[in-house]
Design a protein around this motif. Structure first.
Motif, PDB file in Angstrom:
ATOM      1  N   ASP A 101     -40.170  46.638 -46.079  1.00 56.35           N
ATOM      2  CA  ASP A 101     -40.820  47.942 -46.231  1.00 56.35           C
ATOM      3  C   ASP A 101     -40.075  48.802 -47.236  1.00 56.35           C
ATOM      4  OD1 ASP A 101     -42.919  47.507 -44.497  1.00 56.35           O
ATOM      5  OD2 ASP A 101     -41.808  48.188 -42.739  1.00 56.35           O
TER       6      ASP A 101
ATOM      7  N   TYR B 201     -38.950  34.095 -39.821  1.00 56.05           N
ATOM      8  CA  TYR B 201     -39.629  35.295 -40.324  1.00 56.05           C
ATOM      9  C   TYR B 201     -41.122  35.059 -40.509  1.00 56.05           C
ATOM     10  CZ  TYR B 201     -35.669  38.400 -41.058  1.00 56.05           C
ATOM     11  OH  TYR B 201     -34.621  39.244 -40.863  1.00 56.05           O
TER      12      TYR B 201
ATOM     13  N   TYR C 188     -42.728  35.221 -36.946  1.00 54.60           N
ATOM     14  CA  TYR C 188     -42.693  36.497 -36.215  1.00 54.60           C
ATOM     15  C   TYR C 188     -42.694  37.705 -37.157  1.00 54.60           C
ATOM     16  CZ  TYR C 188     -41.181  33.334 -32.493  1.00 54.60           C
ATOM     17  OH  TYR C 188     -41.097  32.300 -31.580  1.00 54.60           O
ATOM     18  N   ASP C 189     -43.262  37.579 -38.356  1.00 54.21           N
ATOM     19  CA  ASP C 189     -43.182  38.669 -39.321  1.00 54.21           C
ATOM     20  C   ASP C 189     -43.826  39.962 -38.812  1.00 54.21           C
ATOM     21  OD1 ASP C 189     -45.712  37.572 -39.441  1.00 54.21           O
ATOM     22  OD2 ASP C 189     -45.985  38.074 -41.548  1.00 54.21           O
ATOM     23  N   SER C 190     -44.877  39.848 -38.025  1.00 58.77           N
ATOM     24  CA  SER C 190     -45.552  41.038 -37.514  1.00 58.77           C
ATOM     25  C   SER C 190     -44.753  41.739 -36.415  1.00 58.77           C
ATOM     26  CB  SER C 190     -46.944  40.682 -36.985  1.00 58.77           C
ATOM     27  OG  SER C 190     -46.843  39.741 -35.919  1.00 58.77           O
ATOM     28  N   ARG C 191     -43.764  41.052 -35.875  1.00 57.91           N
ATOM     29  CA  ARG C 191     -42.966  41.626 -34.787  1.00 57.91           C
ATOM     30  C   ARG C 191     -41.589  42.104 -35.245  1.00 57.91           C
ATOM     31  NH1 ARG C 191     -43.861  36.854 -30.217  1.00 57.91           N
ATOM     32  NH2 ARG C 191     -46.142  36.625 -30.481  1.00 57.91           N
TER      33      ARG C 191
ATOM     34  N   ARG D  87     -42.521  43.834 -44.432  1.00 56.58           N
ATOM     35  CA  ARG D  87     -43.886  44.123 -44.858  1.00 56.58           C
ATOM     36  C   ARG D  87     -44.754  42.873 -44.830  1.00 56.58           C
ATOM     37  NH1 ARG D  87     -44.956  45.666 -50.939  1.00 56.58           N
ATOM     38  NH2 ARG D  87     -43.063  46.902 -50.570  1.00 56.58           N
ATOM     39  N   THR D  88     -44.245  41.793 -45.407  1.00 61.48           N
ATOM     40  CA  THR D  88     -45.017  40.550 -45.418  1.00 61.48           C
ATOM     41  C   THR D  88     -44.095  39.373 -45.712  1.00 61.48           C
ATOM     42  OG1 THR D  88     -46.923  39.397 -46.391  1.00 61.48           O
ATOM     43  CG2 THR D  88     -45.573  40.688 -47.870  1.00 61.48           C
TER      44      THR D  88
END
Length: 276
Positions: A178, A232, A235-238, A243-244
């Motif tokens: 981010d 990563y 579990y990237d959304s957690r 960001r992505t």
């Protein structure tokens, strides 16, 4: 080679420091030596001290000015605005040192605030425009829809390989953070896995780019480990601040005897730049 510390990669900080010491040197040169006028030995000692400090401050100013050239890299110093910054800093700090009673604490606070604002601006500018070179590709031969490439990762030995097609695409897995983490100095994590090849094929519906059956993958890719990437990606959304997580494959047409720099941007994305 430029400095690896983000805030030192800009010549502005070095020129402000050079202006500080240059202003101090001018103050020493223009200020009369303080000594009891009835003792010649004290007068001589005071003059020696005055010019000793003048020389010291001037040398420090020269060292900082050299830092503005060599720490960020000589290519970043070719800007007339930097000369104005140096001259303005010199005048400001000379006035602060020479007229302490007039400027007083307010001038010092304003100078510190100005320097802090400038450093924050430079930090944000570097954060969102900085990049990391992860390797280079040299096109040694390009003929008959085939290309001979020399792949030079940032770490490890170079590799020479033949690939089908006339387009190459670095296969780079990236973890993009981010904006607030980028501002604080976090760079995009990457895993440079190899090179894939493509070719333009003419069909009745028009030209299409198709991936070829020849790829090259490193046995030990540079960058983050495979397990960390998989963690990563899963579990990237957690994971806070991420960001992505994705795979970058930007295509570039190979021109014989050209050299390409592969660069990952601080705020995400991959660029392939022909350097010569």
């Amino acid at each position: 080679m430029g400095s690896s510390i983000p805030v030192l990669q800009s010549p502005h900080l070095w020129l402000v420091i050079a202006g500080l010491f240059c202003g101090a040197a001018l103050n020493r040169a223009l200020r009369p030596a303080a000594y009891p006028r009835w003792r010649a030995s004290d007068a001589e000692r005071a003059k020696t001290t005055k010019w000793t400090f003048f020389t010291l401050y001037l040398c420090l100013a020269v060292v900082a000015a050299l830092g503005a050239v060599f720490a960020p890299g000589p290519e970043k110093i070719l800007d007339l605005g930097l000369l104005y910054l140096f001259l303005g800093s010199t005048v400001l700090f000379f006035l602060v040192f020479h007229f302490k009673k007039t400027f007083g604490l307010v001038a010092v606070i304003l100078a510190i605030a100005l320097a802090g604002t400038l450093l924050a601006f430079l930090q944000s500018l570097n954060a969102f425009t900085g990049e990391t070179e992860i390797g280079q590709v040299r096109a040694l031969e390009v003929q008959d829809n085939r290309m001979k490439l020399e792949i030079l990762p940032d770490k490890g030995e170079s590799v020479i390989t033949w690939l089908e097609g006339t387009y190459f695409a670095p296969v780079v897995k990236v973890v993009i953070f981010d904006d607030y983490l980028v501002f604080l100095g976090t760079k995009t994590w990457y895993r440079f896995e190899g090179i894939s090849s493509f070719e333009v094929e003419r069909t009745e519906s028009g030209a299409k780019i198709r991936q070829q059956d020849s790829d090259y993958y490193f046995s030990e890719p540079s960058g983050i480990t495979a397990k960390l990437w998989e963690l990563y990606e899963r579990y990237d959304s957690r994971i806070p601040g991420v960001r992505t997580v994705q795979i970058e494959m930007d295509l570039k047409r190979a021109r014989e005897l050209s050299v390409y720099s592969l660069r990952v941007q601080n705020d995400g994305g991959l660029q392939i730049i022909e350097i010569y």
